[in-house]
Each structure stands twice: as C-alpha cells, then as structure tokens.
Motif scaffolding. Sequence first.
Motif, PDB file in Angstrom:
ATOM      1  N   ALA A 121      43.970  -1.810  67.722  1.00 54.29           N
ATOM      2  CA  ALA A 121      43.462  -3.104  68.180  1.00 54.29           C
ATOM      3  C   ALA A 121      43.929  -3.428  69.592  1.00 54.29           C
ATOM      4  CB  ALA A 121      43.889  -4.202  67.214  1.00 54.29           C
ATOM      5  N   ALA A 122      45.102  -2.927  69.969  1.00 53.38           N
ATOM      6  CA  ALA A 122      45.626  -3.222  71.302  1.00 53.38           C
ATOM      7  C   ALA A 122      44.721  -2.648  72.391  1.00 53.38           C
ATOM      8  CB  ALA A 122      47.038  -2.658  71.443  1.00 53.38           C
ATOM      9  N   SER A 123      44.151  -1.467  72.150  1.00 56.29           N
ATOM     10  CA  SER A 123      43.225  -0.884  73.125  1.00 56.29           C
ATOM     11  C   SER A 123      41.862  -1.555  73.068  1.00 56.29           C
ATOM     12  CB  SER A 123      43.066   0.625  72.875  1.00 56.29           C
ATOM     13  OG  SER A 123      44.283   1.304  73.100  1.00 56.29           O
ATOM     14  N   ALA A 124      41.486  -2.004  71.868  1.00 58.11           N
ATOM     15  CA  ALA A 124      40.189  -2.654  71.712  1.00 58.11           C
ATOM     16  C   ALA A 124      40.158  -4.018  72.400  1.00 58.11           C
ATOM     17  CB  ALA A 124      39.865  -2.813  70.226  1.00 58.11           C
ATOM     18  N   MET A 125      41.285  -4.719  72.435  1.00 61.41           N
ATOM     19  CA  MET A 125      41.292  -6.106  72.898  1.00 61.41           C
ATOM     20  C   MET A 125      40.762  -6.281  74.322  1.00 61.41           C
ATOM     21  SD  MET A 125      44.417  -8.874  73.081  1.00 61.41           S
ATOM     22  CE  MET A 125      45.143  -8.099  74.541  1.00 61.41           C
ATOM     23  N   PRO A 126      41.282  -5.571  75.344  1.00 60.09           N
ATOM     24  CA  PRO A 126      40.760  -5.815  76.698  1.00 60.09           C
ATOM     25  C   PRO A 126      39.287  -5.450  76.833  1.00 60.09           C
ATOM     26  CG  PRO A 126      42.242  -3.925  76.676  1.00 60.09           C
ATOM     27  CD  PRO A 126      42.381  -4.584  75.357  1.00 60.09           C
ATOM     28  N   LEU A 127      38.855  -4.445  76.090  1.00 59.90           N
ATOM     29  CA  LEU A 127      37.450  -4.047  76.138  1.00 59.90           C
ATOM     30  C   LEU A 127      36.559  -5.144  75.564  1.00 59.90           C
ATOM     31  CD1 LEU A 127      35.672  -1.623  76.948  1.00 59.90           C
ATOM     32  CD2 LEU A 127      35.903  -0.789  74.602  1.00 59.90           C
ATOM     33  N   LEU A 128      36.940  -5.691  74.420  1.00 59.60           N
ATOM     34  CA  LEU A 128      36.128  -6.725  73.785  1.00 59.60           C
ATOM     35  C   LEU A 128      36.229  -8.060  74.516  1.00 59.60           C
ATOM     36  CD1 LEU A 128      36.647  -5.909  70.005  1.00 59.60           C
ATOM     37  CD2 LEU A 128      34.755  -5.276  71.512  1.00 59.60           C
ATOM     38  N   GLU A 129      37.369  -8.321  75.150  1.00 55.14           N
ATOM     39  CA  GLU A 129      37.465  -9.521  75.989  1.00 55.14           C
ATOM     40  C   GLU A 129      36.498  -9.423  77.169  1.00 55.14           C
ATOM     41  OE1 GLU A 129      42.047 -11.098  75.313  1.00 55.14           O
ATOM     42  OE2 GLU A 129      41.659  -9.566  76.837  1.00 55.14           O
ATOM     43  N   LYS A 130      36.392  -8.250  77.736  1.00 50.37           N
ATOM     44  CA  LYS A 130      35.461  -8.043  78.852  1.00 50.37           C
ATOM     45  C   LYS A 130      34.021  -8.200  78.390  1.00 50.37           C
ATOM     46  CE  LYS A 130      34.261  -4.671  82.436  1.00 50.37           C
ATOM     47  NZ  LYS A 130      34.579  -3.325  82.996  1.00 50.37           N
ATOM     48  N   VAL A 131      33.700  -7.651  77.216  1.00 47.77           N
ATOM     49  CA  VAL A 131      32.350  -7.797  76.675  1.00 47.77           C
ATOM     50  C   VAL A 131      32.004  -9.272  76.510  1.00 47.77           C
ATOM     51  CG1 VAL A 131      30.903  -7.424  74.630  1.00 47.77           C
ATOM     52  CG2 VAL A 131      32.296  -5.548  75.533  1.00 47.77           C
ATOM     53  N   LEU A 132      32.944 -10.048  75.968  1.00 47.54           N
ATOM     54  CA  LEU A 132      32.688 -11.470  75.773  1.00 47.54           C
ATOM     55  C   LEU A 132      32.477 -12.179  77.105  1.00 47.54           C
ATOM     56  CD1 LEU A 132      32.469 -13.995  74.065  1.00 47.54           C
ATOM     57  CD2 LEU A 132      34.972 -14.137  74.028  1.00 47.54           C
ATOM     58  N   ARG A 133      33.325 -11.908  78.080  1.00 44.72           N
ATOM     59  CA  ARG A 133      33.175 -12.569  79.385  1.00 44.72           C
ATOM     60  C   ARG A 133      31.809 -12.273  80.005  1.00 44.72           C
ATOM     61  NH1 ARG A 133      38.473 -10.671  80.229  1.00 44.72           N
ATOM     62  NH2 ARG A 133      37.658  -9.004  81.573  1.00 44.72           N
ATOM     63  N   LEU A 134      31.389 -11.017  79.968  1.00 40.88           N
ATOM     64  CA  LEU A 134      30.122 -10.634  80.585  1.00 40.88           C
ATOM     65  C   LEU A 134      28.930 -11.211  79.823  1.00 40.88           C
ATOM     66  CD1 LEU A 134      30.945  -6.939  81.548  1.00 40.88           C
ATOM     67  CD2 LEU A 134      30.512  -8.836  83.117  1.00 40.88           C
ATOM     68  N   ARG A 135      29.023 -11.217  78.502  1.00 40.81           N
ATOM     69  CA  ARG A 135      27.913 -11.786  77.736  1.00 40.81           C
ATOM     70  C   ARG A 135      27.834 -13.296  77.933  1.00 40.81           C
ATOM     71  NH1 ARG A 135      28.124  -8.209  72.093  1.00 40.81           N
ATOM     72  NH2 ARG A 135      26.894  -6.453  72.916  1.00 40.81           N
ATOM     73  N   GLN A 136      28.984 -13.956  78.012  1.00 45.12           N
ATOM     74  CA  GLN A 136      28.969 -15.391  78.312  1.00 45.12           C
ATOM     75  C   GLN A 136      28.303 -15.654  79.662  1.00 45.12           C
ATOM     76  OE1 GLN A 136      33.255 -15.996  77.934  1.00 45.12           O
ATOM     77  NE2 GLN A 136      32.900 -17.553  76.362  1.00 45.12           N
ATOM     78  N   ALA A 137      28.664 -14.856  80.660  1.00 48.79           N
ATOM     79  CA  ALA A 137      28.161 -15.070  82.013  1.00 48.79           C
ATOM     80  C   ALA A 137      26.670 -14.789  82.121  1.00 48.79           C
ATOM     81  CB  ALA A 137      28.938 -14.202  83.002  1.00 48.79           C
ATOM     82  N   HIS A 138      26.205 -13.745  81.454  1.00 45.03           N
ATOM     83  CA  HIS A 138      24.818 -13.307  81.633  1.00 45.03           C
ATOM     84  C   HIS A 138      23.866 -13.834  80.570  1.00 45.03           C
ATOM     85  CE1 HIS A 138      25.520 -10.462  84.969  1.00 45.03           C
ATOM     86  NE2 HIS A 138      26.709 -10.297  84.410  1.00 45.03           N
ATOM     87  N   TYR A 139      24.371 -14.117  79.369  1.00 47.65           N
ATOM     88  CA  TYR A 139      23.497 -14.548  78.278  1.00 47.65           C
ATOM     89  C   TYR A 139      23.727 -15.998  77.863  1.00 47.65           C
ATOM     90  CZ  TYR A 139      23.119  -9.450  77.558  1.00 47.65           C
ATOM     91  OH  TYR A 139      22.935  -8.101  77.712  1.00 47.65           O
ATOM     92  N   GLY A 140      24.958 -16.484  78.000  1.00 46.24           N
ATOM     93  CA  GLY A 140      25.310 -17.798  77.490  1.00 46.24           C
ATOM     94  C   GLY A 140      25.721 -17.738  76.031  1.00 46.24           C
TER      95      GLY A 140
END
Length: 290
Positions: A121-140
């Motif tokens: 999970a420690a490796s997954a966390m920064p990747l999934l945080e980035k996915v969330l940030r980008l989806r928030q920015a581009h999709y809402g």
Amino acid sequence: TCSASSLPDVETRFRGQPYVSFVRERLATALRDAGQLDEAIAAARQALAEREAQFGADHPRALEAAYSLGGTLYLADRLDDALEVLDDVHARATSVLGEAHHLSLNAAADLGQVMQTRGDAASAMPLLEKVLRLRQAHYGDAHRDTRSAYNNLAFVYEDLQRGDEALALFEKTYALELEHSGPLDPLTLISGNNLARRYQKLGRWREAEPIQRTTLSNGRQTLPPDHWQLGIFMYLLADTLGELGQFEEADQLFTEAHPILRAGLGEDHQFTQRARSLHETLKQRAGHKS
C-alpha cells in the motif's frame, strides 16, 4: 456478440486486417465476464500481439489491448504478471499520450490496486493520490472515474492505518454516489457498504446501522434475490445488529445470508466463512445453542 466459433471465419476472410484483433479482444472480454479467465488471458495476449504487429507497440490501440490484458491478469489473481503488464502500459501511455490521458490514468489506477493487493500500500499511495488529483482537475468530482479514485485511495489509507483520512474519503465517495448516481445504483450500494464497514471497524455501530439498512433495502430492489452481494449486505448488517443487542433480527439475517453466500461464492470463500463465524458468536452471546 462474440464467440470462439466466430474467429476462424473472421481470420479467413480478414487475414491480416485490424478487424481480427478487435474481434479477438471482444472475445477476451466476453470470456473474462463469463469467468473463463485462462481462456480470456490467452485471447487477450493474442489480441495484443496482433495489435502490436499491426500498429506498433506504442500505438493507442496496442496500449488499450495491453491494458485490457493487465486487468484480466489481475482478475485471475496473477498479480506479478498484472503488475509487470500494467507498469509497462502506464509508463508507455504516460510517455506517448501524457499523464492526464484517460488510458494513462486508468493504467495508474489499476496498477495502484495491484500494488495494494500485493501488500504494498505504501507504493500504491502516491500513485493513487496522483490519479485522484489529475481526475479532480480534468474531470471534476461528479465524474465516475473521480469517485472511483476517492474510493480506491480510501482503502489504501485504511491499509496504512490512516483511519481519519480513510473515513473522510469513504464519506465523500458515498455522498458523491448518492448525488450523482442515485440511491439504487450498484456503485452507491457498494460505497455505502464500504462506509458502514469503516464505521464498524471504529465501533460506531449506530452510525453504521442506518446506512446498512438503506443499502440492503435498495439492494433488494435492484439485485436478484440470490445475488452474493446481497448476502454480504445481510451478514454485515446482522453483525451490527448483534453488537446493538438486536439478536433476533440479526439471527434472521444471518440465516438468510448463509445459503446466498454458499451458492454465490462457495463454502470456502472468506465472506462465507466470516458470516458463519459471526453467526456462531452471535448465538453464543444470545444464549442460543449452536
């Protein structure tokens, strides 16, 4: 529709044409959905090889085929293979299409889930945080992919003992699903169940109960009566009711859930066994004989 029997004729009539790989990929998806995972993986691998031969390995159509293969490997619990494929797809899609392209984000999201499932999970966390940030920015937040990103990250935070952050994301996901999908949508049912399960882990049984009652009631309206997901909703609500001292209703729900879970998931599945164990505990607490 696609079937294995359709492929020989297609290959004869359209030898060397892109159409063959499209049909084969559709076949792989149909086999995956039918639970024939070994056959699905074989078809997905062949479709990928054909796409790469026709378009080149970095072409979006080839990358889509590779992404599909990675997802099928994940479903088949071939986690090392899935990790290798999805890591490669994510890297190439990001390079060719950009990090905000939907294929790059989908590959990153699935890659993070594979990492978490493998216990990292420690490796997954920064990747999934980035996915969330980008989806928030581009999709809402209203977009279904963004709501999925909230949910996936919540589970990672939970694994990493970041309980307050996990709870906040589970609560947000449920609120968004209710607002944008409606109370009867399967994703709303699942997100409600996830939130209630988090309340259970915190011992907040009275907060879990109304969400679980609503989830089960809505699930009964939308799912077949023998659907395994209903069995999960039943036994989790029964567990909550037992903790609240409502033994009779809890016993009835456990009794209803058992045959559904056995038929849908199997006698040895972790959820079937968990429901049986919790029911035995309830009967002991209520003074009943097992």
